[in-house]
Design a protein around this motif. Sequence first.
Motif, short mmCIF file in Angstrom:
data_model
loop_
_atom_site.label_atom_id
_atom_site.label_comp_id
_atom_site.label_asym_id
_atom_site.label_seq_id
_atom_site.Cartn_x
_atom_site.Cartn_y
_atom_site.Cartn_z
N TYR A 153 21.10 69.97 58.48
CA TYR A 153 22.06 70.60 57.58
C TYR A 153 21.39 71.62 56.67
CZ TYR A 153 25.90 67.60 58.95
OH TYR A 153 26.91 66.98 59.66
N GLU A 154 20.06 71.60 56.60
CA GLU A 154 19.34 72.64 55.88
C GLU A 154 19.05 73.83 56.79
OE1 GLU A 154 15.85 70.99 54.19
OE2 GLU A 154 16.89 69.35 53.16
N ALA A 155 18.64 73.53 58.02
CA ALA A 155 18.30 74.62 58.95
C ALA A 155 19.53 75.21 59.61
CB ALA A 155 17.34 74.10 60.02
N ILE A 156 20.55 74.39 59.84
CA ILE A 156 21.75 74.84 60.55
C ILE A 156 22.95 74.45 59.70
CG2 ILE A 156 22.77 75.03 62.85
CD1 ILE A 156 20.43 73.19 63.79
N ALA A 157 23.02 74.97 58.53
CA ALA A 157 24.13 74.66 57.63
C ALA A 157 25.44 75.18 58.22
CB ALA A 157 23.89 75.27 56.26
N PRO A 158 26.54 74.42 58.07
CA PRO A 158 27.82 74.89 58.62
C PRO A 158 28.27 76.23 58.07
CG PRO A 158 27.93 72.56 58.03
CD PRO A 158 26.63 73.08 57.50
N ALA A 159 27.90 76.53 56.83
CA ALA A 159 28.34 77.79 56.23
C ALA A 159 27.56 78.99 56.76
CB ALA A 159 28.21 77.72 54.71
N LYS A 160 26.42 78.76 57.44
CA LYS A 160 25.62 79.84 57.97
C LYS A 160 26.02 80.16 59.40
CE LYS A 160 21.55 78.63 55.18
NZ LYS A 160 20.12 78.24 55.23
N PRO A 161 25.70 81.35 59.90
CA PRO A 161 26.00 81.68 61.31
C PRO A 161 25.24 80.76 62.26
CG PRO A 161 25.52 83.66 60.04
CD PRO A 161 25.16 82.51 59.16
N LEU A 162 25.84 80.46 63.38
CA LEU A 162 25.21 79.61 64.38
C LEU A 162 24.07 80.36 65.06
CD1 LEU A 162 25.43 76.82 65.72
CD2 LEU A 162 26.89 77.87 67.46
N ILE A 163 22.86 79.78 64.99
CA ILE A 163 21.66 80.45 65.51
C ILE A 163 21.46 80.08 66.98
CG2 ILE A 163 20.45 80.88 63.35
CD1 ILE A 163 19.14 78.19 63.56
N ALA A 164 22.31 80.63 67.83
CA ALA A 164 22.25 80.29 69.25
C ALA A 164 20.95 80.77 69.89
CB ALA A 164 23.45 80.89 69.98
N GLY A 165 20.45 81.93 69.43
CA GLY A 165 19.21 82.44 70.01
C GLY A 165 18.02 81.53 69.72
N ASP A 166 17.95 81.01 68.50
CA ASP A 166 16.86 80.09 68.16
C ASP A 166 16.98 78.78 68.93
OD1 ASP A 166 15.85 81.94 66.45
OD2 ASP A 166 16.72 81.06 64.64
N PHE A 167 18.21 78.33 69.13
CA PHE A 167 18.41 77.12 69.92
C PHE A 167 17.91 77.32 71.35
CE2 PHE A 167 21.67 75.05 67.09
CZ PHE A 167 21.02 73.84 67.03
#
Length: 256
Positions: A153-167
């Motif tokens: 929830y710190e690295a992939i917070a719901p309010a932030k854009p989904l980091i599909a590239g990093d995944f």
Amino acid sequence: MEPYATAEQVWAGGLIFARVGAVMMMLPGIGESYVPPRVRLSLALLLALVLWPLVGGTLPALPPTLGGMAGWIIREVLTGLAIGAILRSFMTALTTAGEIVSVQTTLGFAQTANPLEAQPGSTLSAFLMLLGVTLIFATDTHHLFIAGLLGSYEAIAPAKPLIAGDFAALAVRTLGQSFMLGVQLAAPVLVFALIFNLASGLVARVMPAFQVYFAAAPLSVILGLSIFALSLGVMGTVFIDRYRAAARVFAGGALG
């Protein structure tokens, strides 16, 4: 629900449950087919209630439309599935090591039902997978899963854009590391098989009339399994150390 919880509280709990429940479906040991779904759902609900006071501030407000609610829930489910799949994919190192050892000891034809994969596989692969799950719980590595949920929830917070590239980059890197680790775990048996096959070939060239296959096949099985048994402790130690390092990526909130 109003006498027990407000609509905002129900929304927050459901959003946390969506991510946690998706992760529980994929985690090694917890997400296996032989674990009753009620157990996984109960554990996911318990973890959602525990994480609620800690991550409630990072959650978005209740959307005014049904489509907005569905979008947030789908996003959290996909995030949870991605986290669980990455943690689970590292277990393929043991499958790779087991298949290599099976081939080198001529036991690749020995198939058995793998309870962790719900499909037949080599006996040594199934054994190593069960050993890996046992080590995860025996060394309290599963505690890192809970810390990883909080760190996500710190690295992939719901309010932030989904980091599909990093995944995607992390998934590719994890699969590459797991394959390399599988080869490294099977290295003692690989070295033995190379030396043994070279020696068998030299004997066949020196004594063409000697039936090398009938003498070499039993020796290959006995000596190969002996080396595998002697190196089993080192294999387990190296695997659990690497797996803990991979789980700390999420536990430390260091994704991306």
